[in-house]
Design an enzyme around this catalytic site. Structure first.
Site, PDB file in Angstrom:
ATOM      1  N   CYS A  87     -83.584  75.178 -50.252  1.00 17.98           N
ATOM      2  CA  CYS A  87     -83.846  73.907 -49.569  1.00 17.98           C
ATOM      3  C   CYS A  87     -84.948  74.039 -48.525  1.00 17.98           C
ATOM      4  CB  CYS A  87     -82.555  73.383 -48.954  1.00 17.98           C
ATOM      5  SG  CYS A  87     -81.397  72.930 -50.241  1.00 17.98           S
ATOM      6  N   PRO A 101     -96.320 106.410 -52.303  1.00 15.56           N
ATOM      7  CA  PRO A 101     -96.520 105.077 -52.859  1.00 15.56           C
ATOM      8  C   PRO A 101     -95.217 104.314 -53.075  1.00 15.56           C
ATOM      9  CG  PRO A 101     -96.736 106.744 -54.581  1.00 15.56           C
ATOM     10  CD  PRO A 101     -96.474 107.479 -53.295  1.00 15.56           C
ATOM     11  N   TYR A 154     -96.822  86.250 -48.249  1.00 13.26           N
ATOM     12  CA  TYR A 154     -98.185  86.811 -48.212  1.00 13.26           C
ATOM     13  C   TYR A 154     -99.183  86.028 -49.078  1.00 13.26           C
ATOM     14  CZ  TYR A 154     -94.965  90.703 -47.234  1.00 13.26           C
ATOM     15  OH  TYR A 154     -93.938  91.481 -46.764  1.00 13.26           O
ATOM     16  N   TYR A 205     -90.941  95.276 -53.441  1.00 10.87           N
ATOM     17  CA  TYR A 205     -90.761  94.323 -52.344  1.00 10.87           C
ATOM     18  C   TYR A 205     -90.345  92.945 -52.865  1.00 10.87           C
ATOM     19  CZ  TYR A 205     -93.476  98.068 -50.265  1.00 10.87           C
ATOM     20  OH  TYR A 205     -93.922  99.295 -49.879  1.00 10.87           O
ATOM     21  N   ARG A 233     -92.668  87.195 -51.981  1.00 12.48           N
ATOM     22  CA  ARG A 233     -94.067  87.569 -51.747  1.00 12.48           C
ATOM     23  C   ARG A 233     -95.046  86.391 -51.771  1.00 12.48           C
ATOM     24  NH1 ARG A 233     -96.916  90.660 -54.083  1.00 12.48           N
ATOM     25  NH2 ARG A 233     -97.687  91.853 -52.318  1.00 12.48           N
TER      26      ARG A 233
END
Ligand code: LLP
Length: 404
Positions: A331, A263, A305, A360, A301
């Site tokens: 920017c 994990p 995503y 992440y 993230r």
């Protein structure tokens, strides 16, 4: 969703922002949960260090007896530097060059190979070795299309129908397959899909195919809630289902196989938090925009995503609720942590905390726009045990071209 007792406002004032805070107690808690939830003596966990390579975190993870899943020679070097024994590192890279194969081999780690080409090239270079092979479990699952690794079009793992070819290459170079691995995707909410992938993997795990087998590796992807309304994994259902499948395979082998999980998010996502500060409030005719001192260079993230990250206003928790776009200082128009998010009134100078910032986030950070990465601290039992300050702009630029 996990709620922290850490006083983020005090930390922001003491260490300045943007600041990543990692609560190591939470990492331990999750590890213990996994161990007690599964209750299998031969369980071994390898932390997917791509999620967060903070050196102090790696040392802590190592001290808990957790191994490392590394995906590049660089990750192996850092794991070794953190004190992880080479026997506790599994190397699950993809699309390796022969040079990288030789470099990693010299470091003494176990290769987990996910293509016929890599098995062949590894065997040519290093015959008579033990390896693990990564198969594609033929299940599509994960919280976003970009992080699903199974299915017929994936670049990851060996297709189940190519198994015989893989086995004959292993035979040709006298490679003993001691592990069979799958990783289906990240953030798998649908436990049925996780279990289907386990089934598909175990369907090929027979003593005839793998006489020297020591372990099966079910990869990462264990779900953690990001939204306050999402529920945690129900171990009462998940654990017995996984174990009964494994026990049936053990029967075929007439011995107890080791069970590996690797994990990333499950161990570290909720333990991490990014503290940022608002410096500019813009009112576009009633559309409120809170501009902060961070951006997608620090936490990508939401942009990559469409991920939801829970945000709180630390400085004005009881303010009247208003709706904001919370944006960064990069920017680009897409530089957005949250759109139309309801929060207690945000004022210039307020500190915000972005939760589930452990996995992440820093590790996918960049120096785009030549802005440096945030400072990082680790806490244990409420005390700060590690602090890596943020690099100054001048220092950063000096080092960027220090050999030029
Ligand atoms: N094992 C392998 C072979 C992997 O490729 C991964 C993640 C893991 C384990 C750990 O998966 P986890 O338990 O963290 O779900 N950047 C994306 C996630 C990419 C995952 C890459 N591989 C995100 O922020 O959602």
């Amino acid at each position: 969703m996990y709620t922290s007792k850490t006083n983020f406002l005090d930390l922001a004032k003491q260490y300045a922002s943007p600041l990543y805070v990692y609560e190591l107690d939470q990492v331990k808690k999750r590890y213990e949960e996994l161990k007690t939830g599964l209750n299998y003596k031969q369980l071994k966990v390898h932390y997917a260090m791509k999620a967060n390579y903070n050196l102090h975190l790696l040392k802590y993870v190592n001290s808990l007896g957790i191994g490392i899943d590394a995906v590049s020679p660089g990750e192996i070097y850092l794991a070794l530097k953190a004190g992880v024994a080479k026997e506790n590192i599994i190397f699950t890279a993809n699309n390796l060059t022969n040079e990288e194969i030789s470099e990693a081999q010299a470091l003494g780690v176990l290769f987990n190979l996910g293509s016929l080409s890599e098995i062949k090239r590894y065997g040519e270079l290093f015959p008579n070795q033990k390896i693990c092979i990564r198969v594609n479990p033929d299940v599509i699952a994960g919280s976003h299309a970009k992080i699903q690794t199974g299915g017929p079009l994936s670049k990851f793992g060996i297709l189940l129908e190519h198994l015989n070819e893989a086995l004959s290459i292993c035979k040709q170079y006298n490679l003993t397959v001691i592990g069979v691995h799958k990783h289906t995707g990240s953030g798998i909410k649908d436990q049925e899909k996780y279990l289907q992938a386990v089934d598909n993997l175990l369907a090929i795990v027979t003593p005839t195919n793998f006489p020297g087998l020591e372990f099966v590796d079910f990869g990462g992807g264990l779900f953690v809630p990001y939204h306050p309304e999402e529920k945690e994994i129900d171990y009462q259902k998940f654990a017995p289902a996984v174990l009964s499948k494994l026990l049936a395979t053990n029967k075929l082998f007439d011995r107890e196989l080791k069970l590996y999980f690797e994990p990333g998010k499950f161990l570290i996502a909720e333990a991490g938090h990014l503290i940022i500060q608002v410096n500019t409030i813009k009112d576009n005719n009633g559309h409120l925009i809170a501009g902060t001192n961070s951006g997608f260079n620090h936490l990508a993230r939401p942009v990559m995503y469409d991920a939801y990250h829970h945000i709180e206003n630390l400085s004005n928790p009881n303010g009247v609720t208003k709706t904001y776009d919370i944006v960064g200082n990069i920017c680009e128009t897409g530089d957005n942590f949250a759109s139309s998010r309801s929060l207690p009134e945000i004022r210039e100078g307020d500190f915000l905390v972005i939760h589930n910032g452990g996995a992440y986030c820093y590790s996918m950070g960049s120096v785009y726009n030549l802005r440096t990465l945030p400072a990082e601290i680790c806490t244990l039992a409420g005390a700060v045990v590690y602090h890596r300050p943020r690099q100054s702009n001048q220092d950063f630029i000096n080092k960027l071209y220090d050999t030029y």
